[in-house]
Design an enzyme around this catalytic site. Structure first.
Site, mmCIF file in Angstrom:
data_model
loop_
_atom_site.group_PDB
_atom_site.id
_atom_site.type_symbol
_atom_site.label_atom_id
_atom_site.label_comp_id
_atom_site.label_asym_id
_atom_site.label_seq_id
_atom_site.Cartn_x
_atom_site.Cartn_y
_atom_site.Cartn_z
ATOM 1 N N GLY A 164 0.847 -1.188 0.000
ATOM 2 C CA GLY A 164 0.000 0.000 0.000
ATOM 3 C C GLY A 164 0.879 1.233 0.000
ATOM 4 O O GLY A 164 1.759 1.369 0.858
ATOM 5 N N CYS B 183 -7.353 -6.797 3.186
ATOM 6 C CA CYS B 183 -7.255 -6.064 1.911
ATOM 7 C C CYS B 183 -8.584 -6.045 1.166
ATOM 8 O O CYS B 183 -8.625 -5.879 -0.061
ATOM 9 C CB CYS B 183 -6.156 -6.658 1.036
ATOM 10 S SG CYS B 183 -4.549 -6.692 1.863
#
Length: 226
Positions: free
Chosen positions: A138, A167
């Site tokens: 990320g 996620c």
């Protein structure tokens, strides 16, 4: 040839490191050295900019922090190695996709050295082994530079992942190197991973300027490099 600072921050609370990454990115100049920070975090759930509330199932006593990276919800805790590349991507001549690929492929290479077959996926950033997630990615790009990065599960308590949809994927299995028969010591994993990461970032010829042994990190304790 450039030089790059490598910092091992040890076990840290999440938010001070996050704020320090923001400050580093906001105050860096055209000649600021790129840095790579390695650390572990105390238990925390982090919510990316795209997180849907229903993916945080039952956090319990574990703190929840809304942050400014892309992606959904994930867990960080001891035994998970965080890799934060603070890179001027414009100066380095790489794009965001290049950076994501570099992070993913360095883990694929590391796993391969340990006879673990790992791969990235085109539909979901990260690294997977037989469908189970080994590493998450990320990022945030600001002022042409990156912060946040990758979480690699080395030898981590996986129970907190059952409290979220990791996620944003319901029922996604999560694994770590230790369970796959790989290296369980973070220091050894860090040493083995770094050359792969530098190569994929096209920084293999850089001069490393290591800063080791920071016992505390409150957002101001970043030692000058001489």
């Amino acid at each position: 040839m450039s030089d790059i600072v490598v910092r091992n921050l040890g076990l840290q609370s999440y938010e001070p490191v996050w704020r320090a990454m923001q400050d580093f990115t906001d105050t860096r100049g055209p000649d600021t050295r790129d840095e790579i920070w390695f650390c572990e975090h105390e238990p925390v759930f982090t919510l990316g900019l795209n997180t849907a509330p229903e993916h945080l199932l039952a956090p319990g006593e574990i703190p929840v922090v809304q942050i400014d990276r892309g992606g959904q919800v994930t867990y960080h805790g001891p035994g998970q190695m965080m890799i934060y590349p603070l890179i001027d991507i414009r100066r380095a001549g790489i794009g965001v996709r290049d950076l994501v690929t570099a992070l993913e492929q360095c883990v694929v290479d590391l796993a391969g050295e340990q006879r673990i077959i790992a791969a990235s996926r085109c539909d979901a950033p990260g690294v997977y082994v037989d469908g189970a997630k080994l590493a998450s990615v990320g990022l945030r790009i600001r002022r042409g530079a990156s912060f946040h990065g990758m979480a690699l599960n080395v030898d981590v308590d996986l129970e907190p992942f059952s409290r979220i949809n990791p996620c944003g994927f319901r029922g996604l299995e999560v694994t770590d190197l230790q369970r796959l028969g790989g290296e369980a010591e973070l220091a050894k994993v860090r040493v083995a991973l770094l050359p792969h990461l530098l190569r994929h970032l096209r920084l293999e010829d850089s001069v490393l300027v290591p800063v080791e042994g920071l016992e505390t990190f409150d957002g101001t304790d970043v030692r000058p490099v001489t």
